[in-house]
Design an enzyme around this catalytic site. Structure first.
Site, PDB file in Angstrom:
ATOM      1  N   GLU A 264     -36.302 -10.452 -32.649  1.00  0.00           N
ATOM      2  CA  GLU A 264     -37.454 -10.986 -31.927  1.00  0.00           C
ATOM      3  C   GLU A 264     -38.576  -9.949 -31.897  1.00  0.00           C
ATOM      4  O   GLU A 264     -38.301  -8.770 -31.690  1.00  0.00           O
ATOM      5  CB  GLU A 264     -37.049 -11.370 -30.492  1.00  0.00           C
ATOM      6  CG  GLU A 264     -36.034 -12.495 -30.438  1.00  0.00           C
ATOM      7  CD  GLU A 264     -35.687 -12.931 -29.019  1.00  0.00           C
ATOM      8  OE1 GLU A 264     -36.275 -12.389 -28.042  1.00  0.00           O
ATOM      9  OE2 GLU A 264     -34.830 -13.812 -28.870  1.00  0.00           O
ATOM     10  N   HIS A 283     -38.354 -17.366 -26.646  1.00  0.00           N
ATOM     11  CA  HIS A 283     -37.599 -16.708 -25.579  1.00  0.00           C
ATOM     12  C   HIS A 283     -38.269 -16.936 -24.215  1.00  0.00           C
ATOM     13  O   HIS A 283     -38.530 -15.979 -23.470  1.00  0.00           O
ATOM     14  CB  HIS A 283     -37.460 -15.210 -25.864  1.00  0.00           C
ATOM     15  CG  HIS A 283     -36.274 -14.590 -25.162  1.00  0.00           C
ATOM     16  ND1 HIS A 283     -35.520 -13.597 -25.727  1.00  0.00           N
ATOM     17  CD2 HIS A 283     -35.721 -14.816 -23.945  1.00  0.00           C
ATOM     18  CE1 HIS A 283     -34.561 -13.233 -24.890  1.00  0.00           C
ATOM     19  NE2 HIS A 283     -34.666 -13.976 -23.795  1.00  0.00           N
TER      20      HIS A 283
END
Length: 309
Positions: A264, A283
């Protein structure tokens, strides 16, 4: 006054609560500037982070005067907890404060993917009428939700699902079948393979540890019920992303919602391009206006307690 460094975004009211008692350096962009972050860390008595700041290695070494690390969230895989504790640094997660946001995300994603009717705006607005193509959606009531991991978030998700008429089953490697949480949440305990065979929706609620890494590999995804929906709000390393894409393209999975990824931010991923019945979010399952207030307020209070004389 003691120095508090906040490296990622935090609710403004909580930041001001900290500033009322201590010297606060608040910079949500600090996580992306390692040199400045390490420099600030050398003076910090407290460090507050979300999931992107890696509290280990060089950053941990820089925290020479730190007493506490506050985590604006629940997962601790970005923090070397054992190494922090060995240095006398207390690690505080915001346990429970974002549970409702995650649970609502799971239920909303499941309903959207089961029904499959919410991507037609452009067609309808253009004068097309895909009524026949979108008339085979599935209702939530009567379906089975399988929860892999049955902590506080899993249990709350079960209660929300039951309000919609869903049956709930769960697997948790840390709980035996007689654990009182199952009866309290009116949820049937099952082994993982039995859960996969029965569940119309599978939602993941486990931490990323050695035993859960790549838990949902290609073979396990293939063992899911035909047409089932997979929702991952836990950690990206638990799911083989390419296997999910392949199962969606083959029609084996009825849908997938992925809020977390192995790396990420997610880089350009050709395997996801044009993938049917797929929801990708950055997220944010546990991040809403309300949960940010709760998470930030809880961590502010706990950090102030830890810094108290």
């Amino acid at each position: 006054m003691q120095r508090i460094v906040i490296a990622e975004f935090m609710d403004a009211a909580a930041v001001e609560r900290l500033r009322a008692q201590h010297d606060v350096h608040y910079d949500p962009a600090l996580v992306d500037d390692p040199a400045r972050l390490f420099d600030e860390a050398r003076r910090a008595r407290a460090l507050i982070v979300r999931n992107r700041t890696q509290v280990r290695g060089e950053l941990l070494a820089a925290l020479a005067h730190c007493k506490v690390v506050g985590r604006l969230g629940v997962g601790l895989d970005n923090i070397d907890v054992a190494a922090c504790e060995a240095r006398g640094i207390r690690v505080i997660p915001a346990t429970g404060a974002n549970a409702l946001s995650v649970a609502e995300y799971v239920i909303a994603s499941a309903m959207l993917l089961l029904r499959g009717a919410y991507a037609s705006t452009a067609e309808v607005a253009a004068g097309r009428w895909p009524r026949t193509a979108l008339s085979n959606g599935r209702e939530t009531a009567g379906k089975t939700l399988g929860l892999v991991g049955f902590g506080a978030i899993g249990q709350l998700t079960a209660r929300l699902a039951q309000a919609l008429g869903m049956r709930t089953v769960a697997f948790d490697a840390m709980m035996d079948a007689g654990h009182p949480a199952f009866a309290a949440a009116r949820t049937q305990p099952l082994g993982l393979e039995a859960l996969l065979a029965q569940s119309d929706v599978v939602s993941l609620h486990v931490p990323l540890v050695e035993g859960t890494r790549n838990l949902f590999h290609a073979a396990r995804i293939a063992a899911m019920k035909d047409g089932a929906v997979l929702v991952n709000t836990s950690r990206g390393g638990i799911v083989d992303e390419q296997a999910v894409a392949g199962a969606l393209r083959a029609g084996r999975l009825g849908g997938a919602a992925l809020d977390v990824f192995d790396a990420e931010p997610l880089a350009a991923s050709p395997h996801f391009e044009g993938c049917p019945n797929l929801l990708l979010t950055p997220h944010i399952a546990g991040v809403t206006a309300e949960s940010n207030e709760r998470v930030s307020g809880l961590i502010a209070d706990r950090v102030l307690e830890a810094l108290a004389p």
